[in-house]
Design an enzyme around this catalytic site. Sequence first.
Site, short mmCIF file in Angstrom:
data_model
loop_
_atom_site.label_atom_id
_atom_site.label_comp_id
_atom_site.label_asym_id
_atom_site.label_seq_id
_atom_site.Cartn_x
_atom_site.Cartn_y
_atom_site.Cartn_z
N ASN A 152 0.82 -1.14 -0.02
CA ASN A 152 -0.06 -0.05 -0.06
C ASN A 152 0.94 1.29 -0.07
OD1 ASN A 152 -2.38 1.24 -0.01
ND2 ASN A 152 -2.94 0.99 2.13
N HIS B 235 -14.97 -4.92 11.53
CA HIS B 235 -14.51 -3.50 11.76
C HIS B 235 -15.73 -2.46 11.97
CE1 HIS B 235 -11.24 -5.27 9.49
NE2 HIS B 235 -10.45 -4.70 10.16
N ARG C 115 -13.65 -5.47 15.51
CA ARG C 115 -12.50 -4.28 16.09
C ARG C 115 -13.24 -2.89 16.12
NH1 ARG C 115 -7.48 -1.96 12.32
NH2 ARG C 115 -9.19 -0.32 11.78
N TYR D 52 -6.56 7.65 12.73
CA TYR D 52 -6.42 6.25 11.85
C TYR D 52 -7.89 5.50 12.32
CZ TYR D 52 -5.70 1.50 11.35
OH TYR D 52 -6.06 0.06 11.01
N ASP E 100 -6.81 -1.37 17.60
CA ASP E 100 -5.61 -1.31 17.04
C ASP E 100 -5.01 0.06 17.46
OD1 ASP E 100 -3.37 -1.12 15.54
OD2 ASP E 100 -4.41 -1.60 13.63
N HIS F 163 -2.22 1.31 16.74
CA HIS F 163 -1.63 1.74 15.30
C HIS F 163 -0.20 2.34 15.62
CE1 HIS F 163 -1.63 2.12 11.08
NE2 HIS F 163 -2.25 1.31 11.09
N GLU G 148 -3.58 -4.13 19.52
CA GLU G 148 -2.84 -4.35 18.39
C GLU G 148 -1.73 -3.24 18.43
OE1 GLU G 148 -4.77 -4.63 14.56
OE2 GLU G 148 -2.88 -4.35 13.53
N GLU H 269 1.99 -6.53 11.56
CA GLU H 269 1.72 -6.52 10.14
C GLU H 269 2.54 -5.63 9.52
OE1 GLU H 269 -2.23 -3.88 10.95
OE2 GLU H 269 -1.02 -2.32 10.20
N ARG I 132 0.76 -10.81 13.44
CA ARG I 132 -0.05 -10.06 12.54
C ARG I 132 0.29 -10.16 11.12
NH1 ARG I 132 -4.55 -8.59 11.81
NH2 ARG I 132 -4.57 -6.55 11.63
N HIS J 47 -2.87 -10.02 8.93
CA HIS J 47 -3.48 -9.03 8.64
C HIS J 47 -4.47 -9.18 7.46
CE1 HIS J 47 -2.12 -4.72 7.24
NE2 HIS J 47 -3.02 -4.57 8.00
N ASP K 209 -6.12 -3.88 1.35
CA ASP K 209 -4.66 -3.73 0.61
C ASP K 209 -4.37 -5.01 0.33
OD1 ASP K 209 -4.45 -2.10 3.33
OD2 ASP K 209 -2.38 -3.15 2.93
N GLU L 220 -8.33 -11.39 10.15
CA GLU L 220 -9.03 -10.08 9.81
C GLU L 220 -9.49 -10.28 8.60
OE1 GLU L 220 -6.09 -6.74 9.62
OE2 GLU L 220 -7.89 -5.44 9.92
N TRP M 52 2.63 6.75 12.20
CA TRP M 52 1.19 6.91 11.73
C TRP M 52 0.42 5.44 12.12
CZ3 TRP M 52 -1.25 3.66 8.17
CH2 TRP M 52 -2.51 4.01 7.88
O1 EZ4 Z 1 -2.92 0.64 8.54
O2 EZ4 Z 1 -3.70 -1.72 5.81
O3 EZ4 Z 1 -5.04 -3.59 11.32
N1 EZ4 Z 1 -4.81 -2.99 10.33
C1 EZ4 Z 1 -4.21 -2.06 9.94
C2 EZ4 Z 1 -4.43 -1.34 8.49
C3 EZ4 Z 1 -3.00 -0.73 7.93
C4 EZ4 Z 1 -3.36 -0.51 6.53
C5 EZ4 Z 1 -1.72 -0.28 5.78
O4 EZ4 Z 1 -1.73 -0.45 4.58
O5 EZ4 Z 1 -3.35 -1.34 10.79
O6 EZ4 Z 1 -5.49 -0.48 8.46
CO CO Z 2 -3.20 -2.88 12.28
#
Ligand code: EZ4
Ligand code: CO
Length: 418
Positions: A48, A133, A158, A170, A226, A228, A252, A278, A299, A328, A332, A355, A418
């Site tokens: 991605n 989600h 989630r 996010y 998550d 993130h 996560e 991931e 993941r 994961h 994407d 997921e 991010w």
């Molecule tokens: O940010 O797939 O758990 N899932 C994630 C995703 C990732 C994207 C990155 O391409 O964290 O949303």
């Molecule tokens: Co994630």
Amino acid sequence: MTLDQPAPSRGSTIRSAEVLVTGPGRNFVTLRVTTQDGVVGLGDATLNGRELAVASYLQDHVVPMLIGRDAHRIEDTWQMLHRGAYWRRGPVTMCAIAAVDVALWDIKARIAGLPLYQLLGGASREGIMAYGHASGRDLPELMDSIRAQQAEGFRSIRVQTSVPGVDKIYGVSAAPSSGTYDYEPAQRAPLPVEEDWDTRAYLRHLPGVLEAVRNEFGPELPLLHDAHHRLTPNEAARLGRAVEPYDLFWLEDCTPADNPEGLRLVRQHTTTPLAIGEVLTSVWDYRQLLSEQLIDYVRSSVTHAGGITGLRRIVDLAALHQVRTGFHGPTDVSPVGMAAALHLDLAIHNLGIQEYMQHSALTGEVFGQTFRWSGGLLHPGEEPGLGVTYDDDAADRHPYSAAYLPLNRLKDGTIHDW
Ligand code: EZ4
Ligand code: CO
């Protein structure tokens, strides 16, 4: 004594390998390998926001090495691409290797006339528990979104939420209660968009949201969240401890895994289950996380971790340490990558959960898929191989256009994870 050299089986010799780039709703890179006998295998190479780097890696450096090789020699091809490049690991390389590996597994299973999971050891279960989600800009929207996911058939969910004081965050869909979760972080534009972040605001807000969700839906519903990659180990420990009463299935990416020792500190302070990986691409990335049992779920995806062959190494090391999988599965990961994950999920013993973010109808115009979804469980289906097809005419109708994952900045403008 002489070594017998088995004659190459001519029919399974690789005749062509094509790198296919398309953008049906979002961008995908696919490798299509064809043997002399006309057996076709597909592999997902989608990274991605860096799609064209993998397309070039394949087209310019890998495809010439594939022509004339025996498609049956999967392990040898994997080792050739891994060791032979000299420059090992990393997402671009491992995505490219994954695409080749999965295409060769697809070919081998099609030649055998069996769904791929049969070649991986056969089914260990009836179907694969998947999580959906939900997200909301406020509590009522979040509750509606969870109900919509339940109505879609998800039994595990989630939960992502807006945070007061953070503008763009996010995981929160623009219209979350409309049914299917359509959140896509990569925005189609020549440059990345910017989001913002405030750790203190997030740590203050999230526990109350999870408490409200737990109170609304009762103790049974498995809930995931998550973080993130945004917290320090100490902040992650504090969050894990604060949300223990709400019994998360997992938390996560509570802190970036670049510093695995940091997870020791998190573990000292909380029993909230942790999922990580991931962005990890190789079993080497997991060595300390697994040997010290610093996480509960791995993941990685088939697509980003060197294919079935690469991911299986991670799965087997995880099993030694009683760690389970949660591959994961965002959009994407293409339908090709998703199908590969489901075949592996069905076969391995230490499955945790998968997921599953449904692909758009546009994506479905390009990729035909046979996997089933019923009773909250996924199944890869019984077609020989992966069970996924690729429609060139539909792909041509949806050309690639640049899309990037966002940048993240703190209030003072500092770049943050991010
Ligand atoms: O940010 O797939 O758990 N899932 C994630 C995703 C990732 C994207 C990155 O391409 O964290 O949303
Ligand atoms: Co994630």
